[in-house]
Enzyme design. Sequence first.
Site, PDB file in Angstrom:
ATOM      1  N   ASP A  82       0.941  -1.303   0.059  1.00  0.00           N
ATOM      2  CA  ASP A  82       0.087  -0.091  -0.146  1.00  0.00           C
ATOM      3  C   ASP A  82       0.895   1.151   0.162  1.00  0.00           C
ATOM      4  O   ASP A  82       1.808   1.491   1.001  1.00  0.00           O
ATOM      5  CB  ASP A  82      -0.795   0.106   1.266  1.00  0.00           C
ATOM      6  CG  ASP A  82      -1.948   0.849   1.307  1.00  0.00           C
ATOM      7  OD1 ASP A  82      -2.507   1.443   0.181  1.00  0.00           O
ATOM      8  OD2 ASP A  82      -2.487   1.357   2.543  1.00  0.00           O
ATOM      9  N   ASP A 104       2.919   4.916  -5.310  1.00  0.00           N
ATOM     10  CA  ASP A 104       2.258   6.216  -5.264  1.00  0.00           C
ATOM     11  C   ASP A 104       2.963   7.604  -5.515  1.00  0.00           C
ATOM     12  O   ASP A 104       3.830   7.986  -4.551  1.00  0.00           O
ATOM     13  CB  ASP A 104       1.461   6.209  -3.777  1.00  0.00           C
ATOM     14  CG  ASP A 104       0.749   7.518  -3.382  1.00  0.00           C
ATOM     15  OD1 ASP A 104       0.716   8.304  -4.443  1.00  0.00           O
ATOM     16  OD2 ASP A 104       0.300   7.766  -2.221  1.00  0.00           O
ATOM     17  N   GLU A 134      -1.259   6.000  -8.837  1.00  0.00           N
ATOM     18  CA  GLU A 134      -2.511   6.809  -8.077  1.00  0.00           C
ATOM     19  C   GLU A 134      -2.187   8.209  -8.876  1.00  0.00           C
ATOM     20  O   GLU A 134      -1.164   8.711  -9.237  1.00  0.00           O
ATOM     21  CB  GLU A 134      -2.104   7.093  -6.666  1.00  0.00           C
ATOM     22  CG  GLU A 134      -3.048   8.180  -6.026  1.00  0.00           C
ATOM     23  CD  GLU A 134      -3.507   8.256  -4.558  1.00  0.00           C
ATOM     24  OE1 GLU A 134      -3.076   7.204  -3.982  1.00  0.00           O
ATOM     25  OE2 GLU A 134      -3.894   9.267  -4.018  1.00  0.00           O
ATOM     26  N   GLY A 179      -7.775   8.630   6.960  1.00  0.00           N
ATOM     27  CA  GLY A 179      -7.828   8.795   8.224  1.00  0.00           C
ATOM     28  C   GLY A 179      -9.496   8.783   8.622  1.00  0.00           C
ATOM     29  O   GLY A 179     -10.146   8.680   8.104  1.00  0.00           O
ATOM     30  N   HIS A 209      -9.267   4.649  -2.322  1.00  0.00           N
ATOM     31  CA  HIS A 209      -8.443   4.812  -1.059  1.00  0.00           C
ATOM     32  C   HIS A 209      -9.343   5.628  -0.111  1.00  0.00           C
ATOM     33  O   HIS A 209     -10.287   6.314  -0.397  1.00  0.00           O
ATOM     34  CB  HIS A 209      -7.096   5.578  -1.261  1.00  0.00           C
ATOM     35  CG  HIS A 209      -6.110   4.624  -1.891  1.00  0.00           C
ATOM     36  ND1 HIS A 209      -4.934   4.261  -1.153  1.00  0.00           N
ATOM     37  CD2 HIS A 209      -5.946   4.194  -3.012  1.00  0.00           C
ATOM     38  CE1 HIS A 209      -4.416   3.364  -2.016  1.00  0.00           C
ATOM     39  NE2 HIS A 209      -4.923   3.090  -3.025  1.00  0.00           N
ATOM     40  N   ALA A 211     -11.443   5.042   2.214  1.00  0.00           N
ATOM     41  CA  ALA A 211     -12.969   4.259   2.200  1.00  0.00           C
ATOM     42  C   ALA A 211     -13.496   4.176   3.429  1.00  0.00           C
ATOM     43  O   ALA A 211     -14.413   3.438   3.479  1.00  0.00           O
ATOM     44  CB  ALA A 211     -12.990   3.664   1.032  1.00  0.00           C
ATOM     45  N   ILE A 253      -9.621   0.035   3.254  1.00  0.00           N
ATOM     46  CA  ILE A 253     -10.078   0.188   4.419  1.00  0.00           C
ATOM     47  C   ILE A 253      -9.034  -0.200   5.572  1.00  0.00           C
ATOM     48  O   ILE A 253      -8.398  -1.166   5.781  1.00  0.00           O
ATOM     49  CB  ILE A 253     -11.435  -0.485   4.872  1.00  0.00           C
ATOM     50  CG1 ILE A 253     -12.292  -0.312   3.831  1.00  0.00           C
ATOM     51  CG2 ILE A 253     -11.728  -0.569   6.320  1.00  0.00           C
ATOM     52  CD1 ILE A 253     -13.753  -1.235   4.014  1.00  0.00           C
TER      53      ILE A 253
HETATM   54  P1  13P Z   1      -8.956   4.874   5.467  1.00  0.00           P
HETATM   55  O1  13P Z   1      -8.136   5.757   6.310  1.00  0.00           O
HETATM   56  O2  13P Z   1     -10.054   5.477   5.138  1.00  0.00           O
HETATM   57  O3  13P Z   1      -9.100   3.461   6.009  1.00  0.00           O
HETATM   58  O4  13P Z   1      -8.075   4.571   4.214  1.00  0.00           O
HETATM   59  C1  13P Z   1      -7.184   3.652   4.104  1.00  0.00           C
HETATM   60  C2  13P Z   1      -6.287   3.688   3.018  1.00  0.00           C
HETATM   61  O5  13P Z   1      -6.632   4.315   1.966  1.00  0.00           O
HETATM   62  C3  13P Z   1      -4.934   2.634   3.081  1.00  0.00           C
HETATM   63  O6  13P Z   1      -4.360   2.728   1.616  1.00  0.00           O
HETATM   64  O1  G3H Z   2      -3.208   5.022   3.735  1.00  0.00           O
HETATM   65  C1  G3H Z   2      -2.597   5.041   4.748  1.00  0.00           C
HETATM   66  C2  G3H Z   2      -2.884   3.621   5.257  1.00  0.00           C
HETATM   67  O2  G3H Z   2      -4.064   3.845   6.379  1.00  0.00           O
HETATM   68  C3  G3H Z   2      -1.742   2.984   6.141  1.00  0.00           C
HETATM   69  O3  G3H Z   2      -1.419   3.903   7.269  1.00  0.00           O
HETATM   70  O4  G3H Z   2       1.148   4.342   6.993  1.00  0.00           O
HETATM   71  O5  G3H Z   2      -0.097   4.530   9.182  1.00  0.00           O
HETATM   72  O6  G3H Z   2       0.173   2.266   8.147  1.00  0.00           O
HETATM   73  P1  G3H Z   2       0.071   3.793   8.009  1.00  0.00           P
HETATM   74 ZN    ZN Z   3      -4.704   5.019   0.823  1.00  0.00          ZN
END
Ligand code: 13P
Ligand code: G3H
Ligand code: ZN
Length: 307
Positions: A82, A104, A134, A179, A209, A211, A253
């Site tokens: 991610d 990204d 992205e 967030g 994202h 979501a 999520i």
């Molecule tokens: P949320 O913060 O809405 O759960 O988004 C998570 C996300 O986009 C991870 O890449």
């Molecule tokens: O989009 C980001 C994700 O919620 C991951 O968060 O980088 O704190 O692990 P993190």
């Molecule tokens: Zn994300």
Amino acid sequence: MPLIGPKAMFERAYAESYAVGAFNVNNMEIIQGIVQAASEENAPVILQVSAGARKYAGQPYIMKLVEAALMESDLPVVIHLDHGADFEICKACIDGGFTSVMYDGSHLPFDENIAITKQVVEYAHERGVWVEAELGKLAGVEEHVSNEVSVYTDPDQAVEFVERSGCDSLAIAIGTSHGAYKFTGAASLDFARLETISRLLPKYPLVLHGASSVPQEFVEMANKYGAKLGAAKGIPEDMLRQATRSGVCKINIDSDIRLAMTAYIRRQLAETPEEFDPRSYLKPAREAVRLMVQHKIKNVLGCSGKA
Ligand code: 13P
Ligand code: G3H
Ligand code: ZN
């Protein structure tokens, strides 16, 4: 069941207008909760790993935990990076057995984003790995980047971006954000923009994202037991369902997992102050993840029985 790439998952999701959930994983309890829910629902699932998760748990631990989860299930599972911040982290994940990576470059100028995405695509495709990219900027905070305002994805640029970079799926900005604090007023997503992008990129999997829906039951429970979460508000579930009808095949999520776990851990600690065995609060936290993911699969993503 071995780990698989997301190609067939997305083709079916696109054709049948549902989305596959991509849930962020950081430890054993989260992985178990998600995989148990997906197995019970016979649903396809994506386990995604951020740079922060790699730092927290270590990539080999995450891989082994995922492998262990799969020994108990015959579910098709994708393991995905991610928000890969550069070529090197994408390469490390591809070399480490990930079946899908996200590069990204959304904070970069258009041509630079294309150039690095293309480099990742070339490396990944030689090894049979899927690449998400992205275009556009989501508001909110991620590991390596923090945006106060969003810049929505331009539909014509999205087409050019996909053609020139060769990416397999594209994360777009239409009003979601990372967030727990997504909206101060009424929630709104730019569905007209989503529909235009989807029309210009037929049969192409789009990604949403940011979501999380920020279920108020978790916010209230966490606050009742000492949290100070303020006016946390997420994406209404019916809007996510609507997005799956316009080419959105992957829905990310993370915040909802954090909220579910934190609410249940806070309650458990408050109600059993004599306890000091971590299993006493990690067990309800894992159960909270399972129930939350099951709800998403059944009632939001629409991917129950699609594995
Ligand atoms: P949320 O913060 O809405 O759960 O988004 C998570 C996300 O986009 C991870 O890449
Ligand atoms: O989009 C980001 C994700 O919620 C991951 O968060 O980088 O704190 O692990 P993190
Ligand atoms: Zn994300």
